[in-house]
Write a protein that holds these residues in place. Sequence first.
Motif, PDB file in Angstrom:
ATOM      1  N   THR A   3      34.240 -93.466 -18.314  1.00 18.46           N
ATOM      2  CA  THR A   3      33.788 -92.253 -17.249  1.00 18.46           C
ATOM      3  C   THR A   3      34.411 -90.860 -17.512  1.00 18.46           C
ATOM      4  OG1 THR A   3      33.796 -94.147 -15.727  1.00 18.46           O
ATOM      5  CG2 THR A   3      33.820 -91.887 -15.201  1.00 18.46           C
ATOM      6  N   GLU A   4      33.545 -90.061 -16.805  1.00 25.60           N
ATOM      7  CA  GLU A   4      34.264 -88.506 -17.044  1.00 25.60           C
ATOM      8  C   GLU A   4      34.663 -87.835 -18.702  1.00 25.60           C
ATOM      9  OE1 GLU A   4      36.660 -87.647 -13.502  1.00 25.60           O
ATOM     10  OE2 GLU A   4      35.421 -88.958 -12.253  1.00 25.60           O
ATOM     11  N   SER A   5      33.232 -87.876 -19.268  1.00 26.04           N
ATOM     12  CA  SER A   5      34.093 -88.174 -20.734  1.00 26.04           C
ATOM     13  C   SER A   5      32.730 -87.518 -21.442  1.00 26.04           C
ATOM     14  CB  SER A   5      34.623 -89.690 -21.352  1.00 26.04           C
ATOM     15  OG  SER A   5      33.810 -90.466 -21.272  1.00 26.04           O
ATOM     16  N   ARG A   6      31.754 -87.686 -21.372  1.00 25.48           N
ATOM     17  CA  ARG A   6      30.603 -87.024 -21.611  1.00 25.48           C
ATOM     18  C   ARG A   6      30.459 -85.189 -22.033  1.00 25.48           C
ATOM     19  NH1 ARG A   6      25.642 -91.234 -20.540  1.00 25.48           N
ATOM     20  NH2 ARG A   6      26.851 -93.635 -20.184  1.00 25.48           N
ATOM     21  N   VAL A   7      29.875 -84.956 -23.184  1.00 26.63           N
ATOM     22  CA  VAL A   7      29.542 -83.219 -23.073  1.00 26.63           C
ATOM     23  C   VAL A   7      28.759 -83.676 -23.302  1.00 26.63           C
ATOM     24  CG1 VAL A   7      30.318 -81.284 -23.736  1.00 26.63           C
ATOM     25  CG2 VAL A   7      32.150 -83.306 -23.250  1.00 26.63           C
ATOM     26  N   GLU A  29      29.452 -87.661 -12.935  1.00 25.30           N
ATOM     27  CA  GLU A  29      30.614 -87.697 -12.970  1.00 25.30           C
ATOM     28  C   GLU A  29      30.720 -88.295 -14.202  1.00 25.30           C
ATOM     29  OE1 GLU A  29      32.291 -90.446  -9.595  1.00 25.30           O
ATOM     30  OE2 GLU A  29      32.422 -89.052  -8.211  1.00 25.30           O
ATOM     31  N   ARG A  30      29.716 -89.078 -14.984  1.00 24.38           N
ATOM     32  CA  ARG A  30      30.245 -89.648 -15.973  1.00 24.38           C
ATOM     33  C   ARG A  30      30.341 -88.200 -17.418  1.00 24.38           C
ATOM     34  NH1 ARG A  30      25.287 -93.705 -16.301  1.00 24.38           N
ATOM     35  NH2 ARG A  30      24.534 -92.238 -15.432  1.00 24.38           N
ATOM     36  N   TYR A  31      30.301 -86.866 -16.802  1.00 20.24           N
ATOM     37  CA  TYR A  31      29.929 -85.556 -17.795  1.00 20.24           C
ATOM     38  C   TYR A  31      31.433 -85.101 -16.863  1.00 20.24           C
ATOM     39  CZ  TYR A  31      25.203 -86.880 -19.193  1.00 20.24           C
ATOM     40  OH  TYR A  31      24.095 -87.991 -20.198  1.00 20.24           O
ATOM     41  N   CYS A  32      32.064 -84.789 -17.805  1.00 17.30           N
ATOM     42  CA  CYS A  32      33.212 -84.056 -18.112  1.00 17.30           C
ATOM     43  C   CYS A  32      32.455 -82.513 -17.732  1.00 17.30           C
ATOM     44  CB  CYS A  32      34.280 -84.126 -18.300  1.00 17.30           C
ATOM     45  SG  CYS A  32      34.029 -84.021 -20.279  1.00 17.30           S
ATOM     46  N   ARG A  33      31.710 -81.703 -18.526  1.00 24.59           N
ATOM     47  CA  ARG A  33      31.400 -80.321 -19.494  1.00 24.59           C
ATOM     48  C   ARG A  33      29.406 -80.824 -19.662  1.00 24.59           C
ATOM     49  NH1 ARG A  33      34.114 -76.440 -17.840  1.00 24.59           N
ATOM     50  NH2 ARG A  33      34.052 -74.504 -18.515  1.00 24.59           N
ATOM     51  N   LYS A  48      31.082 -77.571 -13.612  1.00 27.68           N
ATOM     52  CA  LYS A  48      32.023 -77.864 -15.234  1.00 27.68           C
ATOM     53  C   LYS A  48      30.458 -77.662 -16.282  1.00 27.68           C
ATOM     54  CE  LYS A  48      30.116 -82.208 -13.665  1.00 27.68           C
ATOM     55  NZ  LYS A  48      29.649 -83.828 -13.722  1.00 27.68           N
TER      56      LYS A  48
END
Length: 222
Positions: A3-7, A29-33, A48
């Motif tokens: 979770t929250e680690s995809r770019v 929320e799965r994307y941090c950037r 983000k």
Amino acid sequence: MATESRVALVAGATGLVGREVLAILLADERYCRVHALTRRPLDFSHPKLEAHVVDFARLPKLPLVDEVFIALGTTIKVAGSQEAFRAVDYDAVVAVARAGIASKATKLGAVSALGAHPKSSVFYSRVKGEAELALELCGYPSLVLARPAMLAGDREALGQPGRSGERIGLALTRALRPLIPSNYQSIDARDVAAALVKAVQKARPGVWRLESGEMQGAAPRR
């Protein structure tokens, strides 16, 4: 992926579909950037979001990303010539895809068009088909190609020139909608974006094509 680690990287974030893709990714929320490649500055910011105004003919080295979304496109009328059209819908598309591979991306989602075929007698469809073929050769483990029919959306709100032929076509397809097969009905840009993002997120290895009919209604309605 945690979770929250995809770019993710989005090319064409100022267009009808690209704008919607960007909004979906920023809200997930799965994307941090989320990196956005555009030809002109975006008119908003987000914690983000990292926006990059670039020349697609001379892309800089891009940051490491997991997924790439390409929603670049124009028309011959807007571009001014077949050569200028090809520079966007083939050259820029392929350049971003190759840059994504260099940035370690493993998934690519790209907006193509209904009827795309590299041997089509129609120039527009032929360029789209050639671009699809080039994307297949880029080496992505997972590739999703969305092939929408005529797009519906508010171009004027994006500062894009009006397309009289598109307005007439949209009005006609809406009036005749019950008689038109789903693949040939006009489709909301939000549906294309939602279907593309979902397909990329769930894509197994291989090349996957989303035809227009199966994307209809993909976006939630308020």
